[in-house]
Structure formats: structure tokens, C-alpha cells
Write an enzyme that holds these catalytic residues in place. Sequence first.
Site, PDB file in Angstrom:
ATOM      1  N   TYR A  11      93.214  29.730  18.645  1.00  0.00           N
ATOM      2  CA  TYR A  11      92.736  29.075  19.874  1.00  0.00           C
ATOM      3  C   TYR A  11      93.829  29.005  20.951  1.00  0.00           C
ATOM      4  O   TYR A  11      93.719  29.632  22.007  1.00  0.00           O
ATOM      5  CB  TYR A  11      92.202  27.686  19.492  1.00  0.00           C
ATOM      6  N   PHE A  72     102.819  29.881  16.775  1.00  0.00           N
ATOM      7  CA  PHE A  72     101.629  29.029  16.657  1.00  0.00           C
ATOM      8  C   PHE A  72     101.077  28.976  15.224  1.00  0.00           C
ATOM      9  O   PHE A  72     100.352  28.048  14.892  1.00  0.00           O
ATOM     10  CB  PHE A  72     100.484  29.577  17.530  1.00  0.00           C
ATOM     11  N   TYR A 140      99.961  16.762   7.618  1.00  0.00           N
ATOM     12  CA  TYR A 140     100.095  17.797   8.654  1.00  0.00           C
ATOM     13  C   TYR A 140     101.279  17.489   9.572  1.00  0.00           C
ATOM     14  O   TYR A 140     102.162  18.328   9.793  1.00  0.00           O
ATOM     15  CB  TYR A 140      98.782  17.878   9.441  1.00  0.00           C
ATOM     16  N   ARG A 281      88.507   8.136   9.634  1.00  0.00           N
ATOM     17  CA  ARG A 281      88.988   9.335   8.933  1.00  0.00           C
ATOM     18  C   ARG A 281      90.449   9.069   8.525  1.00  0.00           C
ATOM     19  O   ARG A 281      91.228   8.563   9.336  1.00  0.00           O
ATOM     20  CB  ARG A 281      88.912  10.535   9.890  1.00  0.00           C
TER      21      ARG A 281
HETATM   22  N1  LIG Z   1      94.578  22.276  18.607  1.00  0.00           N
HETATM   23  C1  LIG Z   1      95.326  21.228  18.898  1.00  0.00           C
HETATM   24  O1  LIG Z   1      94.854  20.246  19.485  1.00  0.00           O
HETATM   25  C2  LIG Z   1      96.782  21.207  18.532  1.00  0.00           C
HETATM   26  C3  LIG Z   1      97.536  20.088  18.902  1.00  0.00           C
HETATM   27  C4  LIG Z   1      98.893  20.058  18.554  1.00  0.00           C
HETATM   28  C5  LIG Z   1      99.482  21.122  17.910  1.00  0.00           C
HETATM   29  N2  LIG Z   1      98.730  22.203  17.586  1.00  0.00           N
HETATM   30  C6  LIG Z   1      99.406  23.329  16.923  1.00  0.00           C
HETATM   31  O2  LIG Z   1      99.199  24.488  17.714  1.00  0.00           O
HETATM   32  C7  LIG Z   1      99.097  25.643  16.894  1.00  0.00           C
HETATM   33  C8  LIG Z   1      97.841  26.402  17.237  1.00  0.00           C
HETATM   34  O3  LIG Z   1      96.727  25.537  17.068  1.00  0.00           O
HETATM   35  P1  LIG Z   1      95.251  26.109  17.215  1.00  0.00           P
HETATM   36  O4  LIG Z   1      94.358  24.959  17.452  1.00  0.00           O
HETATM   37  O5  LIG Z   1      95.272  27.257  18.141  1.00  0.00           O
HETATM   38  O6  LIG Z   1      95.013  26.622  15.728  1.00  0.00           O
HETATM   39  P2  LIG Z   1      94.245  27.948  15.216  1.00  0.00           P
HETATM   40  O7  LIG Z   1      93.952  27.703  13.790  1.00  0.00           O
HETATM   41  O8  LIG Z   1      93.149  28.304  16.137  1.00  0.00           O
HETATM   42  O9  LIG Z   1      95.368  29.060  15.348  1.00  0.00           O
HETATM   43  C9  LIG Z   1      96.345  29.279  14.363  1.00  0.00           C
HETATM   44  C10 LIG Z   1      96.385  30.776  14.099  1.00  0.00           C
HETATM   45  O10 LIG Z   1      97.413  31.049  13.147  1.00  0.00           O
HETATM   46  C11 LIG Z   1      96.906  31.962  12.199  1.00  0.00           C
HETATM   47  N3  LIG Z   1      97.676  31.724  10.959  1.00  0.00           N
HETATM   48  C12 LIG Z   1      97.704  30.594  10.217  1.00  0.00           C
HETATM   49  N4  LIG Z   1      98.536  30.757   9.185  1.00  0.00           N
HETATM   50  C13 LIG Z   1      99.055  32.012   9.264  1.00  0.00           C
HETATM   51  C14 LIG Z   1      99.982  32.756   8.492  1.00  0.00           C
HETATM   52  N5  LIG Z   1     100.560  32.255   7.399  1.00  0.00           N
HETATM   53  N6  LIG Z   1     100.280  34.026   8.888  1.00  0.00           N
HETATM   54  C15 LIG Z   1      99.705  34.565   9.997  1.00  0.00           C
HETATM   55  N7  LIG Z   1      98.823  33.902  10.759  1.00  0.00           N
HETATM   56  C16 LIG Z   1      98.503  32.639  10.399  1.00  0.00           C
HETATM   57  C17 LIG Z   1      95.434  31.662  12.070  1.00  0.00           C
HETATM   58  O11 LIG Z   1      94.678  32.773  11.611  1.00  0.00           O
HETATM   59  C18 LIG Z   1      95.072  31.304  13.513  1.00  0.00           C
HETATM   60  O12 LIG Z   1      94.657  32.421  14.254  1.00  0.00           O
HETATM   61  C19 LIG Z   1      99.166  25.152  15.466  1.00  0.00           C
HETATM   62  O13 LIG Z   1     100.489  25.337  15.020  1.00  0.00           O
HETATM   63  C20 LIG Z   1      98.834  23.685  15.573  1.00  0.00           C
HETATM   64  O14 LIG Z   1      99.482  22.938  14.564  1.00  0.00           O
HETATM   65  C21 LIG Z   1      97.401  22.266  17.878  1.00  0.00           C
HETATM   66  O1  LIG Z   2      83.633  14.529  14.435  1.00  0.00           O
HETATM   67  C1  LIG Z   2      84.591  13.904  14.885  1.00  0.00           C
HETATM   68  C2  LIG Z   2      85.852  14.499  15.103  1.00  0.00           C
HETATM   69  C3  LIG Z   2      86.895  13.730  15.581  1.00  0.00           C
HETATM   70  N1  LIG Z   2      86.697  12.404  15.831  1.00  0.00           N
HETATM   71  C4  LIG Z   2      87.813  11.607  16.362  1.00  0.00           C
HETATM   72  O2  LIG Z   2      88.221  12.178  17.567  1.00  0.00           O
HETATM   73  C5  LIG Z   2      89.625  12.060  17.745  1.00  0.00           C
HETATM   74  C6  LIG Z   2      90.206  13.428  17.971  1.00  0.00           C
HETATM   75  O3  LIG Z   2      90.081  14.155  16.760  1.00  0.00           O
HETATM   76  P1  LIG Z   2      90.345  15.725  16.639  1.00  0.00           P
HETATM   77  O4  LIG Z   2      89.671  16.427  17.749  1.00  0.00           O
HETATM   78  O5  LIG Z   2      90.030  16.121  15.241  1.00  0.00           O
HETATM   79  O6  LIG Z   2      91.905  15.839  16.921  1.00  0.00           O
HETATM   80  P2  LIG Z   2      93.133  15.096  16.208  1.00  0.00           P
HETATM   81  O7  LIG Z   2      92.841  14.693  14.830  1.00  0.00           O
HETATM   82  O8  LIG Z   2      93.590  14.016  17.164  1.00  0.00           O
HETATM   83  O9  LIG Z   2      94.202  16.258  16.103  1.00  0.00           O
HETATM   84  C7  LIG Z   2      94.443  17.186  17.155  1.00  0.00           C
HETATM   85  O10 LIG Z   2      95.448  16.680  17.987  1.00  0.00           O
HETATM   86  C8  LIG Z   2      96.693  16.486  17.324  1.00  0.00           C
HETATM   87  C9  LIG Z   2      97.672  15.951  18.323  1.00  0.00           C
HETATM   88  O11 LIG Z   2      97.247  14.711  18.847  1.00  0.00           O
HETATM   89  C10 LIG Z   2      97.146  17.826  16.756  1.00  0.00           C
HETATM   90  O12 LIG Z   2      98.331  17.669  16.091  1.00  0.00           O
HETATM   91  C11 LIG Z   2      96.126  18.430  15.825  1.00  0.00           C
HETATM   92  O13 LIG Z   2      96.538  19.713  15.425  1.00  0.00           O
HETATM   93  C12 LIG Z   2      94.820  18.528  16.542  1.00  0.00           C
HETATM   94  O14 LIG Z   2      93.824  18.958  15.619  1.00  0.00           O
HETATM   95  C13 LIG Z   2      90.149  11.369  16.482  1.00  0.00           C
HETATM   96  O15 LIG Z   2      90.279  10.021  16.738  1.00  0.00           O
HETATM   97  C14 LIG Z   2      89.030  11.577  15.452  1.00  0.00           C
HETATM   98  O16 LIG Z   2      88.939  10.541  14.522  1.00  0.00           O
HETATM   99  C15 LIG Z   2      85.477  11.804  15.632  1.00  0.00           C
HETATM  100  O17 LIG Z   2      85.299  10.595  15.852  1.00  0.00           O
HETATM  101  N2  LIG Z   2      84.454  12.575  15.159  1.00  0.00           N
END
Ligand SMILES: NC(=O)c1ccc[n+]([C@@H]2O[C@H](COP(=O)([O-])OP(=O)(O)OC[C@H]3O[C@@H](n4cnc5c(N)ncnc54)[C@H](O)[C@@H]3O)[C@@H](O)[C@H]2O)c1
Ligand SMILES: O=c1ccn([C@@H]2O[C@H](COP(=O)(O)OP(=O)(O)O[C@H]3O[C@H](CO)[C@@H](O)[C@H](O)[C@H]3O)[C@@H](O)[C@H]2O)c(=O)[nH]1
Length: 328
Positions: A11, A72, A140, A281
Amino acid sequence: MAVLVTGGAGYIGSHAVAALLEKGEEVVIADSLYQGHEQAVLGGKLYIGDLRDEQFLAQVFGENDIDGVIHFAANSLVGESMEDPGKYYHNNVYGTLCLLEQMKKAGVKRIVFSSTAAAYGEPERVPIDEYDRTVPTNAYGETKLAMEKMIRWFDTAHGIKSISLRYFNAAGAHESGKIGEDHHPETHLVPLVLEVALGQREHITVFGDDYPTEDGTCIRDYVHVSDLADAHLLALDRLRQGGESAVYNLGNGLGYSVKQVIETARHVTGHAIPAVTRDRRAGDPAVLVASSARARDELGWSPSRSRLEDIISSSWNWHRTHPEGFKS
Ligand SMILES: NC(=O)c1ccc[n+]([C@@H]2O[C@H](COP(=O)([O-])OP(=O)(O)OC[C@H]3O[C@@H](n4cnc5c(N)ncnc54)[C@H](O)[C@@H]3O)[C@@H](O)[C@H]2O)c1
Ligand SMILES: O=c1ccn([C@@H]2O[C@H](COP(=O)(O)OP(=O)(O)O[C@H]3O[C@H](CO)[C@@H](O)[C@H](O)[C@H]3O)[C@@H](O)[C@H]2O)c(=O)[nH]1
């Protein structure tokens, strides 16, 4: 010289790849496609494989002249990490170690790393700044903190400079409408709420309404994925200009509760979006809101898509035009 983007088919990674390409960078992507999608990669050279596979990584570094890495690739679901912490230590911590060892061998001296607000745990105060205490409430976040620390030791010992970006909650989609969020399973609040609007789910489950917040639901700082992508380019530039290793928060400094997110999505989509409240959760802190003053001052980062309504509208644009997500 190329930039290696691990997890670039995921993503946030795919949005960073798009931003790098727009800037004219040469991009190499390494992704196992465990979560990512080939179709999400809008250009560059995609290598499909796992970072923990030494031969695979040696090939990626051997065939390309890499001058910096944006890392990432990781597992990133709070709930899953509480049930299967071993998976998180293996992929996140060991995977990062494999990457750093390969960087050391290849003499690559720069890494921008996806860290997280989950590194803080239950904050002492909000907004949170980078000097605040880090006591993760979930496995995590603990692995991400371990990765940050490991990366810093590779600076001390081997001169690999790093910028760790602690993102708060990524949401939204690329303005081209070509890429957006498509996780299997989906666990994130914004896309789940929009799946209800699309009629793909009956209701959204609210995880707990007994938190010490105004409406009882958790508060998060939602930040647009393209604003996050921009920060990676700025971080890489800073390292290229000889910047020292550092940690920055990335968020808008605005907190929205789960109920406010649902309400905004109702407004944006025009759909009713029924909600059902269940238990909390495991591992969820009540409030996570960033101070990103340091990223603004030192990186020159200024998020330009900060309004929750705009963030959700861009996600909605992606979801309603791609109701089944990516094809590959
Ligand atoms: N989505 C959020 O809100 C959020 C918030 C804070 C931090 N992050 C961090 O940002 C990064 C990206 O998040 P995202 O939401 O895009 O996740 P995502 O799962 O969409 O992307 C991660 C990608 O890494 C690849 N991957 C995982 N393990 C691998 C491995 N061992 N070798 C090669 N590829 C691998 C997956 O196939 C995937 O395409 C992550 O490190 C996540 O911890 C995300
Ligand atoms: O079906 C759902 C899903 C989520 N939540 C709540 O919505 C909030 C946001 O949840 P979610 O979208 O799952 O994100 P987080 O758990 O806050 O985690 C995200 O944001 C973090 C940083 O704040 C990152 O580290 C993680 O990778 C990323 O997945 C939380 O309070 C959850 O409890 C609900 O109530 N219902």
C-alpha cells in the site's frame, strides 16, 4: 544509481514508488507479494522474492547499482501480532537484519525506514514527539522499535545512515485513481468502513466504546498516503546531502475517533454505514496523535492533504472504482 524499495508493491510502498518515478528516480522494487500486488507497481524493476532469502537479496543488490534503500517490507497488523508474535519477529526483525547485512556487503550507506506510532505504546501526552517514551503495547510495535534500534547500530558500526519515519495511520489513495489500499485480509478502519458503504459488508464493528476519550472510541491521527510518500523522498534527499541518522513522526497532529471516521465516511459516500460496538481489540492504545514539528523543521515536510474528509474522499474514489481491488 537506483533506489531499492522493499515492500514497494504494498500500500504505502507503491505510493512511494509512484512518487519516486514522478521525480525521475530509477527504482528497483523487492516484494514477496505476500500482501502486495504486481499491478500496484506503476514502474521500475520488480523483483519478486523474500528479503529473508539470501540468494534473492544478493541478486537484487548484484544486478543493480543501489545508492539508497526505502524499507517498507514488514508484517504490520496490531491484532495479528498479539496472536502470533513469532511471525512478526521473524519477518520484521530477521528480515531487516538480512537487508542490513546485504547493504553492508554492497556498501550501501542510506536507508529510510517505515516505523510506526505503535512504537510509543500508550502515550504520556499528546501530541507525541520523538523524545517521548517508547513502550509498545503490542508485539508489532515492539518489533518496529527493535528494527529501529538495530538500524542505528549498523550506523555506529558500519556508517549506514538512517531515517526512521514513525507514521501514524496511513489512509487515502493516489490522485491518479490507479493505486490504493487493498489488503487481504483488510483490517484497517477506513477501507473497512468503505466496504460497508459499497455493500460488501453489513456493518462496521467498533472495537470498544469505553476508552477514556470524549465519545469512548479510540483516537488516531490519519495521514494521507501520498503525504507519507513525499516524506520518504525528502528523507532520502537529506541522507544524500550527508544528513545524520534521525527519527521523525509523520502525522497531521489531528486526532479523530472511530465514530468520527464513520460519520465522515457517511457524509462522503452518502451511505448509512451501520455500526455495531464490540469489545476492545487487544493491543490498541486509546489515543495516538503526532507532533510532526521535527519533520516539518528538519525535512521541510508539509502535508498538503490533511483534512479527514479529503483523505476519505480519495480512498472512496479508489474503492468505488476498484470494488474488487487489484486484479494481480
Ligand atoms: N498502514 C499504516 O497505517 C502504517 C502505519 C505505520 C507504519 N506502517 C508501516 O509501513 C510499511 C508499509 O505498510 P503498508 O500498509 O503499505 O503494508 P503492506 O502490507 O501493504 O505492504 C508491505 C509489503 O511488504 C511486502 N513484504 C512483507 N514481508 C516481506 C518480505 N519478507 N520480503 C519481501 N516483501 C515483503 C508485502 O508483500 C507487501 O507488499 C510497513 O512496514 C508498516 O509496518 C504502516
Ligand atoms: O474494524 C475495525 C477496525 C479498526 N477499528 C479501530 O480503528 C482504529 C484504527 O485501527 P486500524 O485502522 O486497524 O489501525 P491501527 O491499529 O491504529 O494501526 C495502524 O496505524 C498504526 C500507527 O498508528 C500502524 O503502526 C499500523 O501499522 C497501522 O495498521 C483502532 O482504534 C481500531 O481499534 C475498529 O473500531 N473497527
